[in-house]
Design a protein around this motif. Structure first.
Motif, PDB file in Angstrom:
ATOM      1  N   ASP A 178       3.899   5.998  14.382  1.00  0.00           N
ATOM      2  CA  ASP A 178       3.166   4.738  14.363  1.00  0.00           C
ATOM      3  C   ASP A 178       3.119   4.156  12.948  1.00  0.00           C
ATOM      4  OD1 ASP A 178       2.681   5.062  17.066  1.00  0.00           O
ATOM      5  OD2 ASP A 178       0.595   5.716  16.803  1.00  0.00           O
ATOM      6  N   ALA A 179       2.927   5.034  11.960  1.00  0.00           N
ATOM      7  CA  ALA A 179       2.839   4.578  10.566  1.00  0.00           C
ATOM      8  C   ALA A 179       4.168   4.004  10.101  1.00  0.00           C
ATOM      9  CB  ALA A 179       2.412   5.735   9.663  1.00  0.00           C
TER      10      ALA A 179
ATOM     11  N   ARG B  90      -4.506   5.662   7.245  1.00  0.00           N
ATOM     12  CA  ARG B  90      -5.309   4.657   7.945  1.00  0.00           C
ATOM     13  C   ARG B  90      -5.058   4.713   9.451  1.00  0.00           C
ATOM     14  NH1 ARG B  90      -3.976   1.236   3.095  1.00  0.00           N
ATOM     15  NH2 ARG B  90      -5.894   1.269   1.878  1.00  0.00           N
ATOM     16  N   GLN B  91      -3.806   4.926   9.848  1.00  0.00           N
ATOM     17  CA  GLN B  91      -3.486   5.055  11.278  1.00  0.00           C
ATOM     18  C   GLN B  91      -4.244   6.241  11.881  1.00  0.00           C
ATOM     19  OE1 GLN B  91      -1.372   3.356  13.398  1.00  0.00           O
ATOM     20  NE2 GLN B  91      -0.782   1.823  11.909  1.00  0.00           N
ATOM     21  N   TYR B  92      -4.254   7.348  11.148  1.00  0.00           N
ATOM     22  CA  TYR B  92      -4.950   8.541  11.648  1.00  0.00           C
ATOM     23  C   TYR B  92      -6.445   8.274  11.770  1.00  0.00           C
ATOM     24  CZ  TYR B  92      -6.627  13.318  12.134  1.00  0.00           C
ATOM     25  OH  TYR B  92      -7.254  14.453  12.585  1.00  0.00           O
TER      26      TYR B  92
ATOM     27  N   THR C 224       1.354   9.951  15.032  1.00  0.00           N
ATOM     28  CA  THR C 224       0.755   9.078  14.023  1.00  0.00           C
ATOM     29  C   THR C 224       1.766   8.703  12.956  1.00  0.00           C
ATOM     30  OG1 THR C 224      -1.379  10.147  14.438  1.00  0.00           O
ATOM     31  CG2 THR C 224      -1.198   8.823  12.443  1.00  0.00           C
TER      32      THR C 224
ATOM     33  N   ILE D 204      -0.648   4.116   4.731  1.00  0.00           N
ATOM     34  CA  ILE D 204      -0.590   3.541   6.081  1.00  0.00           C
ATOM     35  C   ILE D 204      -0.865   4.629   7.110  1.00  0.00           C
ATOM     36  CG2 ILE D 204       0.952   2.513   7.809  1.00  0.00           C
ATOM     37  CD1 ILE D 204       2.333   1.022   5.463  1.00  0.00           C
ATOM     38  N   ALA D 205      -0.225   5.782   6.940  1.00  0.00           N
ATOM     39  CA  ALA D 205      -0.405   6.889   7.887  1.00  0.00           C
ATOM     40  C   ALA D 205      -1.853   7.366   7.908  1.00  0.00           C
ATOM     41  CB  ALA D 205       0.532   8.042   7.531  1.00  0.00           C
TER      42      ALA D 205
END
Length: 193
Positions: A60-61, A88-90, A57, A85-86
């Motif tokens: 990805d972030a 929200r990605q999670y 994650t 951002i991280a």
């Protein structure tokens, strides 16, 4: 990367590195990842991600952050921006796995027996977070770890604002109790009486 280039980037402020990254300078962004990668992974683990999932994650972030680096204006810290951002990605991962549907049930379950401090009276935050229900842990981490407001956390979690506020309040109360020095609770009661 040469030693001189690495030293040059290491001496720059995050905003300067973000500006260079926006021009396509990947090594500048690499320095931002080096500086903040550990903190982002730590945030994700506190949100409940397993180590491998936190690593994926976080990656990805940072990719998403690189793709939208021109949106970072330096109004807050880069660390706070990439942590949001991280987070929200999670949450997107949680929603894809349909774990979010179980949060209401898990939030009502209290971790019994997890409230007494260890023998030395010392405890770390990650250990203390384990006493929280899943929804409380997510809400507290998003509001205090990722820097989201209650409204932003409610939007990200697709929960009512009052529910997020309740989870945060209960979670913080549990953390205060869990992290309080031994005997502090008794002293506080005596002072109020």
């Amino acid at each position: 990367m040469s030693g001189a280039t690495q030293l040059r980037y290491a001496s720059l402020h995050d905003v300067e590195l973000a500006t260079l990254s926006a021009t396509g300078e990947r090594r500048a962004f690499g320095e931002l990842v080096r500086r903040h990668g550990s903190a982002v992974r730590g945030l994700l683990r506190r949100m409940g991600a397993a180590h491998a999932e936190a690593d994926d994650t976080a990656q990805d972030a940072f990719l998403a952050a690189f793709e939208s680096i021109t949106e970072f204006r330096g109004e807050g810290t880069f660390a706070g921006w990439v942590k949001r951002i991280a987070a929200r990605q999670y949450l997107k991962r949680l929603q894809r796995e349909r774990r979010l549907a179980n949060l209401a049930v898990e939030a009502e379950e209290l971790a019994e027996g997890a409230h007494s401090p260890d023998a030395a009276g010392r405890i770390d935050l990650d250990e203390a977070m384990k006493c929280l229900g899943a929804a409380e842990r997510l809400c507290v981490t998003m509001c205090y770890g990722a820097g989201l407001s209650h409204v932003e956390a409610a939007d990200a979690l697709n929960l009512p604002l009052g529910t997020v506020k309740s989870h945060v309040k209960r979670g913080l109360e549990k953390l205060r109790t869990r992290l309080a020095p031994e005997g502090a609770e008794l002293e506080g009661r005596r002072g109020n009486g």
